[in-house]
Design a protein around this motif. Structure first.
Motif, PDB file in Angstrom:
ATOM      1  N   THR A  82       0.823  -1.216   0.000  1.00 38.15           N
ATOM      2  CA  THR A  82       0.000   0.000   0.000  1.00 38.15           C
ATOM      3  C   THR A  82       0.855   1.263   0.000  1.00 38.15           C
ATOM      4  N   ASN A  83       1.938   1.257   0.732  1.00 44.95           N
ATOM      5  CA  ASN A  83       2.749   2.481   0.759  1.00 44.95           C
ATOM      6  C   ASN A  83       3.410   2.741  -0.588  1.00 44.95           C
ATOM      7  N   ILE A  84       3.796   1.677  -1.270  1.00 50.97           N
ATOM      8  CA  ILE A  84       4.396   1.836  -2.590  1.00 50.97           C
ATOM      9  C   ILE A  84       3.355   2.335  -3.581  1.00 50.97           C
ATOM     10  N   LEU A  85       2.156   1.804  -3.480  1.00 52.02           N
ATOM     11  CA  LEU A  85       1.095   2.247  -4.387  1.00 52.02           C
ATOM     12  C   LEU A  85       0.794   3.730  -4.183  1.00 52.02           C
ATOM     13  N   THR A  86       0.643   4.124  -2.928  1.00 53.08           N
ATOM     14  CA  THR A  86       0.436   5.547  -2.633  1.00 53.08           C
ATOM     15  C   THR A  86       1.545   6.388  -3.251  1.00 53.08           C
ATOM     16  N   ASN A  87       2.766   5.954  -3.048  1.00 47.49           N
ATOM     17  CA  ASN A  87       3.916   6.692  -3.563  1.00 47.49           C
ATOM     18  C   ASN A  87       3.889   6.804  -5.090  1.00 47.49           C
ATOM     19  N   ARG A  88       3.574   5.696  -5.767  1.00 50.94           N
ATOM     20  CA  ARG A  88       3.581   5.717  -7.229  1.00 50.94           C
ATOM     21  C   ARG A  88       2.431   6.534  -7.799  1.00 50.94           C
ATOM     22  N   LEU A  89       1.261   6.449  -7.152  1.00 52.41           N
ATOM     23  CA  LEU A  89       0.138   7.263  -7.612  1.00 52.41           C
ATOM     24  C   LEU A  89       0.488   8.745  -7.497  1.00 52.41           C
ATOM     25  N   GLN A  90       1.141   9.100  -6.403  1.00 54.41           N
ATOM     26  CA  GLN A  90       1.543  10.497  -6.220  1.00 54.41           C
ATOM     27  C   GLN A  90       2.539  10.938  -7.290  1.00 54.41           C
ATOM     28  N   ALA A 146       3.716  13.799 -12.315  1.00 49.55           N
ATOM     29  CA  ALA A 146       4.269  13.773 -13.668  1.00 49.55           C
ATOM     30  C   ALA A 146       3.207  14.024 -14.729  1.00 49.55           C
ATOM     31  N   GLY A 147       1.946  14.165 -14.312  1.00 54.99           N
ATOM     32  CA  GLY A 147       0.886  14.431 -15.283  1.00 54.99           C
ATOM     33  C   GLY A 147       0.472  13.222 -16.095  1.00 54.99           C
ATOM     34  N   ILE A 148       0.769  12.035 -15.567  1.00 56.95           N
ATOM     35  CA  ILE A 148       0.457  10.809 -16.294  1.00 56.95           C
ATOM     36  C   ILE A 148      -0.897  10.253 -15.887  1.00 56.95           C
ATOM     37  N   ILE A 149      -1.310  10.547 -14.674  1.00 58.47           N
ATOM     38  CA  ILE A 149      -2.651  10.161 -14.245  1.00 58.47           C
ATOM     39  C   ILE A 149      -3.365  11.367 -13.616  1.00 58.47           C
ATOM     40  N   SER A 150      -4.685  11.253 -13.561  1.00 59.27           N
ATOM     41  CA  SER A 150      -5.485  12.230 -12.819  1.00 59.27           C
ATOM     42  C   SER A 150      -6.257  11.466 -11.754  1.00 59.27           C
ATOM     43  N   ALA A 151      -6.571  12.146 -10.671  1.00 61.22           N
ATOM     44  CA  ALA A 151      -7.334  11.541  -9.586  1.00 61.22           C
ATOM     45  C   ALA A 151      -8.549  12.416  -9.329  1.00 61.22           C
ATOM     46  N   LEU A 152      -9.734  11.883  -9.668  1.00 52.69           N
ATOM     47  CA  LEU A 152     -10.929  12.669  -9.377  1.00 52.69           C
ATOM     48  C   LEU A 152     -11.780  11.963  -8.336  1.00 52.69           C
ATOM     49  N   PRO A 153     -12.415  12.751  -7.485  1.00 50.95           N
ATOM     50  CA  PRO A 153     -13.244  12.170  -6.431  1.00 50.95           C
ATOM     51  C   PRO A 153     -14.327  11.288  -7.043  1.00 50.95           C
TER      52      PRO A 153
END
Lengths: 113, 113
Positions: free
Chosen positions: A49-57, A62-69
Motif C-alpha cells: 500500500t505504501n508503494i502504491l500511494t507513492n507511485r500514484l503520487q 508527472a501528469g500521467i494520471i489524474s485523480a478525481l473524487p
DNA sequence: CTGTATCCAGCCGGATACTG
DNA sequence: CAGTATCCGGCTGGATACAG
C-alpha cells in the motif's frame, strides 16, 4: 519529489519517471480499465500500500494520471490515465510483446477486475 | 542473481529484468553501437562502475547480451546484443518517442562514440 | 472502507580503492 | 587500461499501524 534530469536523452528522462519495478504495472492496470486503489492492490504482483500511494503520487506529479473524487458513497478517488499516460500504451504493448516472445511462462491474460 | 517471478504477466516479467534506472540505458548504448565498458561509462548519465558491472552481469545471465574477448591488445570484452536483446529495440524506440513527445528538454541525438 | 504513515531490514548506487 | 570489490548513506518496499 523533484526529478533530477540525468541527460537530455528521452529514454533516460522516461526512466527517471518509470524506471522501477512498480510504476509501469500501475499504468498497465489503468490501461486495462482499473481505476481504484483496491483494484491495483488486487493485481497478482501484490504491490504494497505504501508503494502504491507513492507511485500514484509520482504519476500525478508527472501528469500521467489524474485523480478525481469518485461520485459513489465511498470517499475514494477514481484514477485515470491522462493523454500523456495513454500515450505510454504503445511502449507497454512493446514490452508485453517482448516478454511474451522471450520469457517463458508468460501469458497475456490478466485476471478480470 | 535469481529472478523471482511475481506473476505470469509479460510486462511484470520484463520489469523483473529491466525495471530500474540503468539497465535500459546500457541496452540503448549497445543498440547505438557501443560495445566497450569505457564507452558505457562515457554516456552522459554517468553510470558508476560497480553498477555497470552488475548490469552487464545480469544482462548476460538473462541472455540479452553476449561478452566476447576483444581481439585487440587490451584485455577487454566486446559486448553485443543477442537476438533477444535486439528485439528490445522496438520497446526502447517507443520509450524514446514518448519521451520526445511528452518530456520537455529531450532530444534524440546522443554524443557519438 | 480509502488511503497514509511508520518501522526497519535490505538493496541500490556514488565514490573510491583495488587487482590484473 | 578493463573490470571488480568495498564502504556506506539513502532509498525501496514489505508488514503493519494508523486516520478519516
Amino acid at each position: 519529489m523533484e526529478i533530477h534530469k540525468r541527460s537530455p536523452c528521452p529514454v533516460a528522462c522516461a526512466l527517471d519517471i518509470i524506471g522501477d519495478k512498480w510504476t509501469i504495472l500501475v499504468i498497465r492496470d489503468l490501461a486495462l480499465g482499473r481505476q481504484y486503489f483496491k483494484e491495483f492492490l488486487a493485481s497478482p504482483e501484490g504491490i504494497a500500500t505504501n508503494i502504491l500511494t507513492n507511485r500514484l503520487q509520482r504519476l500525478k506529479d508527472a501528469g500521467i494520471i489524474s485523480a478525481l473524487p469518485d461520485p459513489g458513497p465511498i470517499g475514494r478517488f477514481q484514477y485515470r490515465l491522462t493523454q500523456k499516460g495513454q500515450a505510454m500504451q504503445a511502449m507497454i504493448e512493446a514490452m508485453a510483446e517482448w516478454g511474451l516472445r522471450y520469457i517463458e511462462g508468460t501469458s497475456k491474460r490478466l485476471d478480470p477486475i
